[in-house]
Design a protein around this motif. Structure first.
Motif, mmCIF file in Angstrom:
data_model
loop_
_atom_site.group_PDB
_atom_site.id
_atom_site.type_symbol
_atom_site.label_atom_id
_atom_site.label_comp_id
_atom_site.label_asym_id
_atom_site.label_seq_id
_atom_site.Cartn_x
_atom_site.Cartn_y
_atom_site.Cartn_z
ATOM 1 N N PHE A 170 0.847 -1.184 0.000
ATOM 2 C CA PHE A 170 0.000 0.000 0.000
ATOM 3 C C PHE A 170 0.887 1.240 0.000
ATOM 4 O O PHE A 170 1.510 1.565 1.011
ATOM 5 N N THR A 204 -3.609 -0.812 -9.449
ATOM 6 C CA THR A 204 -4.736 -0.520 -8.560
ATOM 7 C C THR A 204 -4.499 0.807 -7.863
ATOM 8 O O THR A 204 -3.423 1.038 -7.292
ATOM 9 N N ALA A 249 -6.463 4.185 -5.468
ATOM 10 C CA ALA A 249 -7.562 4.677 -4.637
ATOM 11 C C ALA A 249 -7.531 6.197 -4.707
ATOM 12 O O ALA A 249 -6.545 6.820 -4.323
ATOM 13 N N MET A 252 -9.565 -1.733 0.004
ATOM 14 C CA MET A 252 -8.371 -2.239 -0.668
ATOM 15 C C MET A 252 -7.824 -3.485 0.019
ATOM 16 O O MET A 252 -7.290 -4.372 -0.637
ATOM 17 N N SER A 304 -7.693 -6.140 -2.907
ATOM 18 C CA SER A 304 -6.381 -6.144 -3.563
ATOM 19 C C SER A 304 -5.688 -7.487 -3.377
ATOM 20 O O SER A 304 -5.901 -8.186 -2.393
ATOM 21 N N VAL A 306 -0.801 -1.138 -4.481
ATOM 22 C CA VAL A 306 -1.983 -0.279 -4.500
ATOM 23 C C VAL A 306 -1.481 1.126 -4.197
ATOM 24 O O VAL A 306 -0.703 1.332 -3.262
#
Length: 187
Positions: free
Chosen positions: A9, A33, A35, A77, A81, A86
């Motif tokens: 992340f 990916t 956010a 996530m 994920s 991400v």
């Protein structure tokens, strides 16, 4: 939370108008990916509904809305994920940085969540960039406030034990390559 996921992340942070959203869109275009930033979405929702959870009307309510949305985004996530990276346009700590910038108290609940919901310890920060800075209906800050926001985010992430990596002022493609090369080196 599975620490292996936290290792994947990555947070993009900094002041407003530094190119975070454009960079995130570029990463998304590569199939990675991402956010999106919650603050901008909240401002649009509050404007459309004539709400007062706007940073220029009720800073505490705006921070609460942003914090809750960031938690939901993080939790989503975690659920969806896999093992690939991400990229978050701002993280949970950005709300704490915002409260510090505004000289408002940070609720214990936010501090606790910031320690419990970890991101990769390498955080990408985008410095203020006056040449690309633009105001719009959701972004009313001055370039000077953008500079102070950058400094506050830098200090907040460092205070919570993150390693800050400043992303150079280069093209979006070069910024993407810069970030992906660093991620490849640290894994």
């Amino acid at each position: 939370m599975n620490n292996n996921k936290a290792l994947q992340f990555y947070t993009l942070t900094g002041g407003p108008g530094a190119g975070k959203t454009t960079l995130l869109e570029g990463l998304s275009d590569l199939g990675l990916t991402t956010a999106a930033e919650e603050g901008r979405r909240i401002i649009k929702e509050q404007l459309n509904s004539h709400g007062n959870g706007l940073p220029w009307m009720n800073k505490e309510l705006f921070a609460e809305l942003m914090f809750n949305a960031s938690i939901k985004s993080y939790q989503k996530m975690v659920r969806i994920s896999g093992s690939d990276p991400v990229f978050f346009d701002r993280g949970i700590l950005d709300t704490i940085g915002y409260l510090k910038l505004e000289r408002l108290p940070v609720p214990k609940e936010m501090e606790r969540a910031a320690y419990e919901m970890q991101y990769n310890k390498n955080v990408f920060i985008l410095p203020p960039w006056k040449e690309i800075y633009e105001n719009d209906p959701e972004r009313k800050q001055t370039p000077e406030i953008a500079e102070r926001t950058f400094e506050c985010m830098f200090d907040t992430y460092r205070e919570y034990g993150y390693h800050i990596i400043e992303v150079p002022k280069i093209t979006v493609e070069q910024r993407i390559r810069f970030i992906l090369e660093i991620i490849e080196r640290i894994h």
